[in-house]
Design a protein around this motif. Structure first.
Motif, PDB file in Angstrom:
ATOM      1  N   GLU A   1      79.292 -61.240 -33.865  1.00 22.33           N
ATOM      2  CA  GLU A   1      80.708 -61.429 -34.178  1.00 22.33           C
ATOM      3  C   GLU A   1      81.251 -62.704 -33.526  1.00 22.33           C
ATOM      4  O   GLU A   1      82.069 -63.410 -34.122  1.00 22.33           O
ATOM      5  CB  GLU A   1      81.534 -60.207 -33.750  1.00 22.33           C
ATOM      6  CG  GLU A   1      81.284 -58.968 -34.587  1.00 22.33           C
ATOM      7  CD  GLU A   1      79.977 -58.245 -34.251  1.00 22.33           C
ATOM      8  OE1 GLU A   1      79.412 -58.459 -33.142  1.00 22.33           O
ATOM      9  OE2 GLU A   1      79.504 -57.490 -35.121  1.00 22.33           O
ATOM     10  N   ALA A   2      80.806 -62.993 -32.313  1.00 23.53           N
ATOM     11  CA  ALA A   2      81.234 -64.222 -31.642  1.00 23.53           C
ATOM     12  C   ALA A   2      80.709 -65.437 -32.399  1.00 23.53           C
ATOM     13  O   ALA A   2      81.441 -66.413 -32.610  1.00 23.53           O
ATOM     14  CB  ALA A   2      80.746 -64.231 -30.200  1.00 23.53           C
ATOM     15  N   TYR A   3      79.458 -65.370 -32.817  1.00 27.44           N
ATOM     16  CA  TYR A   3      78.874 -66.455 -33.620  1.00 27.44           C
ATOM     17  C   TYR A   3      79.651 -66.621 -34.921  1.00 27.44           C
ATOM     18  O   TYR A   3      80.015 -67.734 -35.308  1.00 27.44           O
ATOM     19  CB  TYR A   3      77.398 -66.149 -33.901  1.00 27.44           C
ATOM     20  CG  TYR A   3      76.807 -67.010 -34.989  1.00 27.44           C
ATOM     21  CD1 TYR A   3      76.414 -68.315 -34.725  1.00 27.44           C
ATOM     22  CD2 TYR A   3      76.656 -66.529 -36.286  1.00 27.44           C
ATOM     23  CE1 TYR A   3      75.884 -69.118 -35.716  1.00 27.44           C
ATOM     24  CE2 TYR A   3      76.122 -67.323 -37.286  1.00 27.44           C
ATOM     25  CZ  TYR A   3      75.741 -68.616 -37.006  1.00 27.44           C
ATOM     26  OH  TYR A   3      75.228 -69.415 -38.002  1.00 27.44           O
ATOM     27  N   GLN A   4      79.898 -65.522 -35.585  1.00 28.91           N
ATOM     28  CA  GLN A   4      80.547 -65.533 -36.895  1.00 28.91           C
ATOM     29  C   GLN A   4      81.950 -66.150 -36.827  1.00 28.91           C
ATOM     30  O   GLN A   4      82.388 -66.777 -37.784  1.00 28.91           O
ATOM     31  CB  GLN A   4      80.618 -64.102 -37.420  1.00 28.91           C
ATOM     32  CG  GLN A   4      80.907 -63.984 -38.881  1.00 28.91           C
ATOM     33  CD  GLN A   4      80.783 -62.550 -39.348  1.00 28.91           C
ATOM     34  OE1 GLN A   4      81.037 -61.617 -38.605  1.00 28.91           O
ATOM     35  NE2 GLN A   4      80.392 -62.377 -40.589  1.00 28.91           N
TER      36      GLN A   4
ATOM     37  N   LYS B   1      82.287 -74.103 -35.152  1.00 31.95           N
ATOM     38  CA  LYS B   1      81.524 -75.232 -34.601  1.00 31.95           C
ATOM     39  C   LYS B   1      80.078 -74.831 -34.326  1.00 31.95           C
ATOM     40  O   LYS B   1      79.147 -75.578 -34.646  1.00 31.95           O
ATOM     41  CB  LYS B   1      82.166 -75.761 -33.320  1.00 31.95           C
ATOM     42  CG  LYS B   1      83.454 -76.499 -33.549  1.00 31.95           C
ATOM     43  CD  LYS B   1      84.007 -76.976 -32.220  1.00 31.95           C
ATOM     44  CE  LYS B   1      85.367 -77.592 -32.398  1.00 31.95           C
ATOM     45  NZ  LYS B   1      85.935 -78.023 -31.112  1.00 31.95           N
ATOM     46  N   THR B   2      79.889 -73.675 -33.730  1.00 34.83           N
ATOM     47  CA  THR B   2      78.530 -73.210 -33.432  1.00 34.83           C
ATOM     48  C   THR B   2      77.768 -72.927 -34.720  1.00 34.83           C
ATOM     49  O   THR B   2      76.597 -73.267 -34.838  1.00 34.83           O
ATOM     50  CB  THR B   2      78.569 -71.960 -32.526  1.00 34.83           C
ATOM     51  OG1 THR B   2      79.203 -72.329 -31.304  1.00 34.83           O
ATOM     52  CG2 THR B   2      77.177 -71.439 -32.241  1.00 34.83           C
ATOM     53  N   LYS B   3      78.430 -72.324 -35.686  1.00 36.87           N
ATOM     54  CA  LYS B   3      77.764 -72.046 -36.968  1.00 36.87           C
ATOM     55  C   LYS B   3      77.299 -73.338 -37.631  1.00 36.87           C
ATOM     56  O   LYS B   3      76.152 -73.440 -38.059  1.00 36.87           O
ATOM     57  CB  LYS B   3      78.704 -71.293 -37.911  1.00 36.87           C
ATOM     58  CG  LYS B   3      78.900 -69.862 -37.541  1.00 36.87           C
ATOM     59  CD  LYS B   3      79.697 -69.013 -38.504  1.00 36.87           C
ATOM     60  CE  LYS B   3      80.474 -69.658 -39.584  1.00 36.87           C
ATOM     61  NZ  LYS B   3      81.232 -68.712 -40.410  1.00 36.87           N
ATOM     62  N   ARG B   4      78.171 -74.318 -37.689  1.00 40.13           N
ATOM     63  CA  ARG B   4      77.810 -75.583 -38.346  1.00 40.13           C
ATOM     64  C   ARG B   4      76.717 -76.316 -37.566  1.00 40.13           C
ATOM     65  O   ARG B   4      75.809 -76.901 -38.155  1.00 40.13           O
ATOM     66  CB  ARG B   4      79.041 -76.475 -38.512  1.00 40.13           C
ATOM     67  CG  ARG B   4      80.071 -75.918 -39.461  1.00 40.13           C
ATOM     68  CD  ARG B   4      79.506 -75.804 -40.885  1.00 40.13           C
ATOM     69  NE  ARG B   4      80.519 -75.302 -41.782  1.00 40.13           N
ATOM     70  CZ  ARG B   4      80.549 -74.060 -42.265  1.00 40.13           C
ATOM     71  NH1 ARG B   4      79.601 -73.201 -41.947  1.00 40.13           N
ATOM     72  NH2 ARG B   4      81.499 -73.686 -43.078  1.00 40.13           N
ATOM     73  N   ALA B   5      76.797 -76.277 -36.248  1.00 38.14           N
ATOM     74  CA  ALA B   5      75.778 -76.941 -35.426  1.00 38.14           C
ATOM     75  C   ALA B   5      74.425 -76.254 -35.594  1.00 38.14           C
ATOM     76  O   ALA B   5      73.387 -76.924 -35.703  1.00 38.14           O
ATOM     77  CB  ALA B   5      76.206 -76.950 -33.963  1.00 38.14           C
TER      78      ALA B   5
ATOM     79  N   VAL C   1      75.525 -69.802 -48.234  1.00 38.26           N
ATOM     80  CA  VAL C   1      74.847 -69.560 -46.959  1.00 38.26           C
ATOM     81  C   VAL C   1      75.501 -68.359 -46.280  1.00 38.26           C
ATOM     82  O   VAL C   1      76.718 -68.310 -46.108  1.00 38.26           O
ATOM     83  CB  VAL C   1      74.910 -70.796 -46.044  1.00 38.26           C
ATOM     84  CG1 VAL C   1      74.339 -70.489 -44.675  1.00 38.26           C
ATOM     85  CG2 VAL C   1      74.159 -71.955 -46.682  1.00 38.26           C
ATOM     86  N   SER C   2      74.683 -67.410 -45.907  1.00 40.75           N
ATOM     87  CA  SER C   2      75.163 -66.180 -45.290  1.00 40.75           C
ATOM     88  C   SER C   2      75.038 -66.259 -43.773  1.00 40.75           C
ATOM     89  O   SER C   2      73.980 -66.612 -43.240  1.00 40.75           O
ATOM     90  CB  SER C   2      74.336 -65.007 -45.817  1.00 40.75           C
ATOM     91  OG  SER C   2      74.477 -63.884 -45.017  1.00 40.75           O
ATOM     92  N   ASP C   3      76.126 -65.905 -43.086  1.00 41.38           N
ATOM     93  CA  ASP C   3      76.078 -65.852 -41.625  1.00 41.38           C
ATOM     94  C   ASP C   3      74.992 -64.893 -41.152  1.00 41.38           C
ATOM     95  O   ASP C   3      74.324 -65.137 -40.152  1.00 41.38           O
ATOM     96  CB  ASP C   3      77.427 -65.398 -41.048  1.00 41.38           C
ATOM     97  CG  ASP C   3      78.523 -66.438 -41.227  1.00 41.38           C
ATOM     98  OD1 ASP C   3      78.202 -67.611 -41.491  1.00 41.38           O
ATOM     99  OD2 ASP C   3      79.701 -66.062 -41.099  1.00 41.38           O
TER     100      ASP C   3
END
Length: 112
Positions: free
Chosen positions: A31-34, A38-42, A86-88
């Motif tokens: 959930e924090a990632y989602q 910025k973290t997702k794109r990186a 793209v799926s999280d």
């Protein structure tokens, strides 16, 4: 081993380490990632690099054994060409399940 292949293996290793650095000092929580764009794109960008390096390795030497090598390239293509699909969940699964295995395999190849 060919110097180009070693370079691409180092690129994979560095991208994995960079992704791991996003979670240093914290527990990996989906959930924090989602909720962290910025973290997702990186992470997606580093997975693109991993996929492109893998593609180059396979073109240079198709006998190199790396688990799911073709799937790694396919994920790279999906992120780039199908960015809107793209799926999280899929990226997260790669981060927590597949990257640790890939890291070990790349380290082993670099040590040989």
């Amino acid at each position: 081993m060919d110097n180009d292949i070693k370079t691409w293996l180092y690129d994979i290793s560095n991208s994995i380490e960079e992704i791991e650095s996003y979670f240093e000092g914290s527990v990996k929580i989906f959930e924090a990632y989602q909720n962290d764009l910025k973290t997702k794109r990186a992470a997606e960008r580093n997975i693109e690099i991993i996929g492109e390096a893998m593609n180059r390795i396979l073109k240079q030497d198709s006998l190199i054994i790396i688990s799911n090598s073709r799937k790694i390239v396919d994920v790279r293509n999906r992120i780039i060409h199908g960015y809107d699909t793209v799926s999280d969940d899929i990226i997260w699964g790669i981060i927590v399940k597949n990257l640790p295995i890939l890291k070990q395999e790349v380290q082993q190849l670099l040590e040989d």
